[in-house]
Design an enzyme around this catalytic site. Structure first.
Site, PDB file in Angstrom:
ATOM      1  N   GLU A 181      75.769 -14.261  78.397  1.00  0.00           N
ATOM      2  CA  GLU A 181      75.569 -13.558  77.380  1.00  0.00           C
ATOM      3  C   GLU A 181      77.282 -12.437  78.438  1.00  0.00           C
ATOM      4  O   GLU A 181      75.679 -11.159  78.943  1.00  0.00           O
ATOM      5  CB  GLU A 181      74.356 -12.667  76.909  1.00  0.00           C
ATOM      6  N   LYS A 223      77.330 -16.479  73.980  1.00  0.00           N
ATOM      7  CA  LYS A 223      76.445 -15.054  73.383  1.00  0.00           C
ATOM      8  C   LYS A 223      77.323 -13.912  73.664  1.00  0.00           C
ATOM      9  O   LYS A 223      77.462 -13.462  74.511  1.00  0.00           O
ATOM     10  CB  LYS A 223      74.761 -15.189  74.043  1.00  0.00           C
TER      11      LYS A 223
HETATM   12  P1  13P Z   1      71.034  -8.001  69.148  1.00  0.00           P
HETATM   13  O1  13P Z   1      71.100  -8.868  67.912  1.00  0.00           O
HETATM   14  O2  13P Z   1      69.600  -6.799  68.978  1.00  0.00           O
HETATM   15  O3  13P Z   1      72.133  -6.832  70.463  1.00  0.00           O
HETATM   16  O4  13P Z   1      69.780  -8.191  70.618  1.00  0.00           O
HETATM   17  C1  13P Z   1      70.740  -9.558  71.147  1.00  0.00           C
HETATM   18  C2  13P Z   1      70.487  -9.599  72.571  1.00  0.00           C
HETATM   19  O5  13P Z   1      69.666 -10.551  73.080  1.00  0.00           O
HETATM   20  C3  13P Z   1      70.733  -8.404  73.427  1.00  0.00           C
HETATM   21  O6  13P Z   1      70.610  -9.394  74.621  1.00  0.00           O
END
Ligand code: 13P
Length: 334
Positions: A181, A223
């Site tokens: 991510e 992500k």
């Molecule tokens: P949000 O969709 O609230 O941005 O959170 C996703 C997430 O895992 C952030 O690390």
């Protein structure tokens, strides 16, 4: 002693595909103790380990959740907690048809000499922690790097890319699918082009590092953020957001990546679902796309619950509605 379970690459790829296909997505319920406590307090709920547990139990046990949700990301506290019926969260998740995941990074700190840029920590001792999470049923993990369009530099992208690559390689060694991510924040008043530039820089550094580290891209889930103007700038049509996002992903993300699951980043639920719907309508995409939303799925449910037991069914109903809408967006074909 670190015991490693080596899973064939195909098994990792199957889990990554299971997480991102079939119109299902990932529920991010892994807020840190501090973040979760402040969200509870904002809704008038006194924060405690049991309040955090009750809230996560409400989410996981919503009837039929697995119709729309393939996996749930938990934090360390919840991963070690039990439901009211005595089952551990990761065990109960599997029994409910939802793969359990675990957030393993230790949060961000300032990157010295890089004026506001952040580096995500948590590599020390990670192999031992992953072995323990795998033993307790974790199917996948998450590590989040954070970038701001105003402070991202090639070095901060490379440093975070390096950390994500070390994390991802360790996960795969422990038979855990890594969610990779790299989040470019949407706070601020920047335009669409600034988000595109920052996201391109972050993603290309991350994939250079993943390839250098020997990570099997068929066994990861990416992500990313949608490429959008800052939340304080004017709105752009969802079709333009999807086109800008797709252009950046196409340049930076190799075709072998098993699947892409977007974060919501603070965008309202209906808007972020519209972004996903427009993106899934682009049918030449080489990868499946779906959602890994946190706030866009859960904020309304948390508000509806507000710590009141009699509101649990209403809160679960709101959660399931958001999950159904996100799933419909992921499956949308023009
Ligand atoms: P949000 O969709 O609230 O941005 O959170 C996703 C997430 O895992 C952030 O690390």
């Amino acid at each position: 002693l670190v015991i490693m379970t080596t899973l064939p690459a195909t098994a990792l790829a199957e889990i990554a595909q299971q997480l991102t296909t079939g119109g299902r997505g990932i529920l991010a319920a892994d807020e840190s103790i501090t973040t979760m406590s402040s969200r509870l307090e904002q809704e008038g709920v006194r924060a405690s380990a049991s309040a955090r547990r009750d809230y996560r139990e409400l989410l996981l046990t919503a009837d039929g959740l697995s119709t729309w949700i393939s996996g749930i990301i938990l934090c360390d506290e919840t991963f070690g907690q039990d439901l009211a019926d005595g089952r551990a969260f990761p065990i109960a998740a599997r029994e409910l048809g939802v793969l359990p995941g675990i957030k393993v990074d230790a949060g961000t700190t300032a990157l010295p000499g890089h004026d506001g840029a952040l580096i995500t920590e948590g590599l020390d001792g990670l192999a031992v922690r992953l072995a323990s999470y795998a033993d307790r049923g974790a199917a996948f993990a998450k590590w989040r790097a954070v970038f701001d369009v105003r402070t991202v530099t090639p070095y901060s992208a490379a440093a975070n890319g390096h950390a994500l690559a070390r994390y991802a390689a360790l996960c795969q060694q422990h038979a855990i699918v890594p969610i990779v991510e790299p989040e470019v924040l949407c706070t601020g008043d920047h335009d669409l082009a600034a988000s595109a530039t920052a996201t391109r820089l972050a993603l290309s550094a991350v994939f250079t590092a993943l390839v250098d580290a020997g990570v099997d891209l068929t066994g990861i889930v990416l992500k990313p953020n949608f490429v959008t103007p800052g939340l304080d700038a004017g709105d752009v049509a969802p079709a333009d957001i999807a086109a800008a996002t797709y252009a950046v992903l196409r340049e930076s993300v190799p075709d072998e990546v098993a699947g892409i699951a977007f974060l919501s980043g603070g965008h309202p639920t209906a808007r972020v679902c519209a972004f996903l719907r427009e993106l899934s309508a682009i049918d030449e995409r080489p990868w499946p796309v779906t959602f890994s939303f946190g706030r866009a799925l859960v904020s309304a449910a948390l508000h509806t619950w507000g710590g009141t037991t009699s509101e649990v069914p209403a809160a679960q109903h709101v959660l399931l509605q958001n999950c159904r809408n996100a799933s419909a967006a992921a499956e949308y074909a023009a």
